[in-house]
Scaffold this active site. Sequence first.
Site, PDB file in Angstrom:
ATOM      1  N   TYR A 200      -3.287  -0.220  10.143  1.00 19.43           N
ATOM      2  CA  TYR A 200      -3.223  -0.644   8.741  1.00 19.43           C
ATOM      3  C   TYR A 200      -1.878  -0.243   8.139  1.00 19.43           C
ATOM      4  CZ  TYR A 200      -4.306  -0.993   3.761  1.00 19.43           C
ATOM      5  OH  TYR A 200      -4.281  -1.298   2.424  1.00 19.43           O
TER       6      TYR A 200
ATOM      7  N   SER B 230       0.847  -1.192   0.000  1.00 20.11           N
ATOM      8  CA  SER B 230       0.000   0.000   0.000  1.00 20.11           C
ATOM      9  C   SER B 230       0.880   1.239   0.000  1.00 20.11           C
ATOM     10  CB  SER B 230      -0.898   0.019   1.235  1.00 20.11           C
ATOM     11  OG  SER B 230      -1.571   1.260   1.379  1.00 20.11           O
TER      12      SER B 230
END
Length: 253
Positions: A147, A134
């Site tokens: 996250y 990500s």
Amino acid sequence: MSTILITGAASGIGAATARLFHRQGWQVGLLDINPQALAELAAELNNAWHAPLDVTDAQAAERAVSEFCSQHNGQLRLLFNSAGILQCGHFEEIDLAEHARILQINVQGVFTMTHVAFPYLRGTANAQVINMGSASGLYGVPHLASYSASKFAVRGLTEALDLEWAKYGIRVADLMPPFVSTPMLNNQRFQAPVLRRLGVNLQAEAVAQAAWAQTQSRAVHRPISLQFKLLYWSGQITPAWITRRIMGWLSRE
């Protein structure tokens, strides 16, 4: 015959990737914790092999990988670790158990799947692991703290194993998209300020295309979208404090 085993395959990026690789003639294996959605996708893809799986269950993961690979002479050309979750919000307002769950799925799940797949990858020419990284793994993102931490871990594992497993001819890489329009993100109750400022402009199909391109690449990290590519490559040459300033502005409430 090329084979790909995909976790988190029932929706979002996993499903888009399954459809693309199936169209390209690959033998697709589908794994997901949602059995109904998984069965529906498998039926769509000419009854593709599939099995319900919680990626944090090491014994179940080992059985699933073994079963899929046994149907293809013990071969596994590509493992795509796509399963993952997130929760947006203020760190202190998110239950500790939910932080732990994010790390268990996003980190331990990737470790588990990669570990149990190794014997089959080692026995396959041109084998590869693609992890779902990500943009949040470039610099810590406020309101996505756990996250973001999980994606830093995925990035570290990717870099380490790409070097360590080179002796086996196994490539390891990650995809690094910014925010992607998927049910996981679109159903969040809290909208992080960075989401409002940057927007969610990337579709799952674009990430699937990046996964396809990565099968022919030796790159370790694949940043996705022009917006994030500029930030990623500028981050390689500019001082860290500039990236911090940018992230601070994007995340200001």
